[in-house]
Design a protein around this motif. Structure first.
Motif, PDB file in Angstrom:
ATOM      1  N   HIS A   1       0.810  -1.217   0.000  1.00  0.00           N
ATOM      2  CA  HIS A   1       0.000   0.000   0.000  1.00  0.00           C
ATOM      3  C   HIS A   1       0.849   1.276   0.000  1.00  0.00           C
ATOM      4  N   HIS A   2       2.091   1.147  -0.480  1.00  0.00           N
ATOM      5  CA  HIS A   2       2.899   2.339  -0.781  1.00  0.00           C
ATOM      6  C   HIS A   2       2.450   2.813  -2.161  1.00  0.00           C
ATOM      7  N   LEU A   3       1.802   3.947  -2.213  1.00  0.00           N
ATOM      8  CA  LEU A   3       1.102   4.325  -3.433  1.00  0.00           C
ATOM      9  C   LEU A   3       1.991   4.953  -4.492  1.00  0.00           C
ATOM     10  N   VAL A   4       3.204   5.341  -4.148  1.00  0.00           N
ATOM     11  CA  VAL A   4       4.114   5.839  -5.185  1.00  0.00           C
ATOM     12  C   VAL A   4       4.560   4.695  -6.104  1.00  0.00           C
ATOM     13  N   PRO A   5       5.122   3.592  -5.573  1.00  0.00           N
ATOM     14  CA  PRO A   5       5.474   2.492  -6.485  1.00  0.00           C
ATOM     15  C   PRO A   5       4.254   1.889  -7.180  1.00  0.00           C
ATOM     16  N   TYR A   6       3.121   1.845  -6.498  1.00  0.00           N
ATOM     17  CA  TYR A   6       1.891   1.344  -7.128  1.00  0.00           C
ATOM     18  C   TYR A   6       1.531   2.190  -8.347  1.00  0.00           C
ATOM     19  N   SER A   7       1.627   3.496  -8.204  1.00  0.00           N
ATOM     20  CA  SER A   7       1.318   4.395  -9.319  1.00  0.00           C
ATOM     21  C   SER A   7       2.313   4.225 -10.456  1.00  0.00           C
ATOM     22  N   LYS A   8       3.585   4.050 -10.111  1.00  0.00           N
ATOM     23  CA  LYS A   8       4.611   3.899 -11.144  1.00  0.00           C
ATOM     24  C   LYS A   8       4.435   2.587 -11.913  1.00  0.00           C
ATOM     25  N   ILE A   9       4.024   1.533 -11.229  1.00  0.00           N
ATOM     26  CA  ILE A   9       3.783   0.258 -11.908  1.00  0.00           C
ATOM     27  C   ILE A   9       2.583   0.379 -12.841  1.00  0.00           C
ATOM     28  N   ALA A  10       1.551   1.102 -12.407  1.00  0.00           N
ATOM     29  CA  ALA A  10       0.395   1.326 -13.283  1.00  0.00           C
ATOM     30  C   ALA A  10       0.820   2.051 -14.557  1.00  0.00           C
ATOM     31  N   LEU A  11       1.685   3.054 -14.415  1.00  0.00           N
ATOM     32  CA  LEU A  11       2.189   3.773 -15.588  1.00  0.00           C
ATOM     33  C   LEU A  11       2.987   2.841 -16.498  1.00  0.00           C
ATOM     34  N   ALA A  12       3.788   1.967 -15.896  1.00  0.00           N
ATOM     35  CA  ALA A  12       4.630   1.057 -16.683  1.00  0.00           C
ATOM     36  C   ALA A  12       3.785   0.067 -17.478  1.00  0.00           C
ATOM     37  N   ILE A  13       2.717  -0.422 -16.876  1.00  0.00           N
ATOM     38  CA  ILE A  13       1.840  -1.360 -17.588  1.00  0.00           C
ATOM     39  C   ILE A  13       1.158  -0.648 -18.751  1.00  0.00           C
ATOM     40  N   TYR A  14       0.709   0.583 -18.507  1.00  0.00           N
ATOM     41  CA  TYR A  14       0.090   1.356 -19.589  1.00  0.00           C
ATOM     42  C   TYR A  14       1.065   1.527 -20.750  1.00  0.00           C
ATOM     43  N   ARG A  15       2.302   1.902 -20.447  1.00  0.00           N
ATOM     44  CA  ARG A  15       3.278   2.156 -21.516  1.00  0.00           C
ATOM     45  C   ARG A  15       3.497   0.909 -22.365  1.00  0.00           C
ATOM     46  N   ARG A  16       3.578  -0.236 -21.737  1.00  0.00           N
ATOM     47  CA  ARG A  16       3.791  -1.467 -22.499  1.00  0.00           C
ATOM     48  C   ARG A  16       2.577  -1.813 -23.348  1.00  0.00           C
ATOM     49  N   GLY A  17       1.398  -1.603 -22.798  1.00  0.00           N
ATOM     50  CA  GLY A  17       0.196  -1.842 -23.582  1.00  0.00           C
ATOM     51  C   GLY A  17       0.075  -0.881 -24.747  1.00  0.00           C
ATOM     52  N   GLU A  18       0.405   0.380 -24.498  1.00  0.00           N
ATOM     53  CA  GLU A  18       0.298   1.395 -25.548  1.00  0.00           C
ATOM     54  C   GLU A  18       1.306   1.133 -26.668  1.00  0.00           C
ATOM     55  N   GLU A  19       2.519   0.736 -26.299  1.00  0.00           N
ATOM     56  CA  GLU A  19       3.539   0.463 -27.318  1.00  0.00           C
ATOM     57  C   GLU A  19       3.188  -0.775 -28.133  1.00  0.00           C
ATOM     58  N   PHE A  20       2.624  -1.789 -27.485  1.00  0.00           N
ATOM     59  CA  PHE A  20       2.206  -2.980 -28.228  1.00  0.00           C
ATOM     60  C   PHE A  20       1.043  -2.632 -29.160  1.00  0.00           C
ATOM     61  N   HIS A  21       0.103  -1.841 -28.660  1.00  0.00           N
ATOM     62  CA  HIS A  21      -1.051  -1.446 -29.468  1.00  0.00           C
ATOM     63  C   HIS A  21      -0.631  -0.627 -30.683  1.00  0.00           C
ATOM     64  N   ARG A  22       0.463   0.118 -30.559  1.00  0.00           N
ATOM     65  CA  ARG A  22       0.884   0.994 -31.651  1.00  0.00           C
ATOM     66  C   ARG A  22       1.130   0.210 -32.941  1.00  0.00           C
ATOM     67  N   PHE A  23       1.659  -1.003 -32.824  1.00  0.00           N
ATOM     68  CA  PHE A  23       1.873  -1.823 -34.023  1.00  0.00           C
ATOM     69  C   PHE A  23       0.542  -2.089 -34.734  1.00  0.00           C
ATOM     70  N   HIS A  24      -0.507  -2.269 -33.946  1.00  0.00           N
ATOM     71  CA  HIS A  24      -1.833  -2.515 -34.514  1.00  0.00           C
ATOM     72  C   HIS A  24      -2.408  -1.232 -35.103  1.00  0.00           C
ATOM     73  N   ALA A  25      -2.256  -0.131 -34.378  1.00  0.00           N
ATOM     74  CA  ALA A  25      -2.795   1.144 -34.845  1.00  0.00           C
ATOM     75  C   ALA A  25      -2.136   1.589 -36.145  1.00  0.00           C
ATOM     76  N   GLU A  26      -0.861   1.249 -36.316  1.00  0.00           N
ATOM     77  CA  GLU A  26      -0.139   1.616 -37.534  1.00  0.00           C
ATOM     78  C   GLU A  26      -0.479   0.717 -38.717  1.00  0.00           C
ATOM     79  N   GLY A  27      -1.275  -0.312 -38.469  1.00  0.00           N
ATOM     80  CA  GLY A  27      -1.642  -1.238 -39.534  1.00  0.00           C
ATOM     81  C   GLY A  27      -0.589  -2.282 -39.824  1.00  0.00           C
TER      82      GLY A  27
END
Length: 347
Positions: free
Chosen positions: A308-334
């Motif tokens: 329940h240390h919310l700084v590392p929790y927030s940073k991990i949430a950001l990291a998961i988003y970045r990986r999902g967004e980068e993977f999705h980019r290959f799809h968005a680019e066709g």
């Protein structure tokens, strides 16, 4: 009993039979192997009590090859906590109840050392247990070696995390404790912490949830075929769909959360706490909503693993988003199409 603890399993086969089933193999709704052992002494409220434990394909294979005994198989921590069920209530399925909610000393119910698969009375049917599924991504356009590397790196990070979190059913269980140790290991200051964390998760899940590249065809159009646990691969595919439909909302949450960390001065530091409760509540809200929006399995377990240390929790949430967004980019680019898109179009 909390809804998250409700599990159901169906019968696969009996392995030991003496005037009734003594040892059996079940499978839960997610396709996980479950080994069930008859409890020698009665348990109040159960006509025919059995103790059950999830196990990985590798551990079950080791047991069937007599590399480990039944006691080790059912006491191994990676399978999570044991469950109880009443064989007398078995129909198509049976509901599994966390053993710790019924008895005080669960260890007393587990089999003693020394029982090996050679003691089975029934022949194992050679069922292909929890097979790795083939998953083929159709690729097009120009792909460099770096593109292939980035694509697989993001796929591997997400696959390992989803496979791991899918097993963290209880925020107090052994797998959750391992997650606590992995998160506490890093200062979460710079990129090295994020890379190290995902590398650790991947290494820990490789034995039970391997992800294999089985084919790469470089021609345009070409294919990247991988083999892995189907549920985790489908969760990644679903994530692509989530970004297709909700990227604007997710991106806003990401920017808000990133801004909160930055303004509070904790973004590039090893701080675990925000400077005040108002900022903490704002960050927790954005991180919760971001992980829920990404359909991350059991985000509460991630928060619990951060103690329940919310700084590392927030940073991990950001990291998961970045990986999902980068993977999705290959799809968005066709440049990448999902297996479901290929099969539905027939091309």
């Amino acid at each position: 009993m909390k809804a998250r603890n409700k599990r159901h399993a169906s019968y696969v086969q009996t392995l030991v039979y003496y005037d009734g089933p003594v040892l059996a193999l079940l499978q839960d709704r997610k396709g996980n192997n479950v080994v069930a052992f008859a409890v020698p002494d009665g348990i109040e409220g159960f006509d025919e009590p059995f103790i059950a434990k999830s196990t990985s394909p590798k551990l079950l294979s080791d047991y069937l090859r007599q590399r480990i005994d039944l006691s080790y198989l059912m006491r191994e921590r990676r399978g999570g906590e044991p469950y109880l069920f009443d064989w007398a209530k078995f129909e198509d399925e049976v509901q599994l109840v966390p053993a710790e909610t019924v008895v005080e000393d669960v260890a007393d119910l587990l089999p003693s050392p020394g029982f090996f698969a050679r003691n089975h009375t029934e022949q194992f049917k050679g069922i292909k247990l929890s097979p790795l599924a083939s998953h083929t991504y159709r690729i097009d356009g120009r792909w460099s070696a770096n593109d292939f590397s980035r694509f697989y790196a993001k796929l591997d990070d997400l696959y390992s995390l989803f496979s791991y979190l899918d097993e963290v059913r209880d925020a107090t269980g052994p797998l959750a404790q391992k997650l606590v140790e992995k998160i506490a290991k890093y200062p979460w200051q710079r990129g090295g912490s994020y890379l190290g964390f995902f590398r650790d998760i991947a290494a820990d899940s490789k034995e039970d949830y391997p992800l294999q590249v089985s084919k790469i065809k470089y021609a345009s159009p070409g294919v990247i075929e991988v083999k892995g646990v189907n549920s985790s691969l489908l969760q990644i595919d679903a994530l692509v769909g989530i970004f297709d439909s909700s990227k604007s909302d997710l991106s806003s949450l990401y920017r808000e959360l990133h801004g909160i960390l930055d303004r509070d001065g904790v973004l590039g530091t090893d701080a675990k706490e925000f400077s005040n409760k108002v900022t903490e509540r704002m960050a927790e809200d954005r991180a919760d909503r971001l992980l829920e929006g990404l359909n991350v399995t059991n985000p509460g377990a991630v928060k619990g693993a951060c103690q329940h240390h919310l700084v590392p929790y927030s940073k991990i949430a950001l990291a998961i988003y970045r990986r999902g967004e980068e993977f999705h980019r290959f799809h968005a680019e066709g440049r990448m199409r999902l297996p479901s898109e290929v099969s539905s179009s027939g091309r």
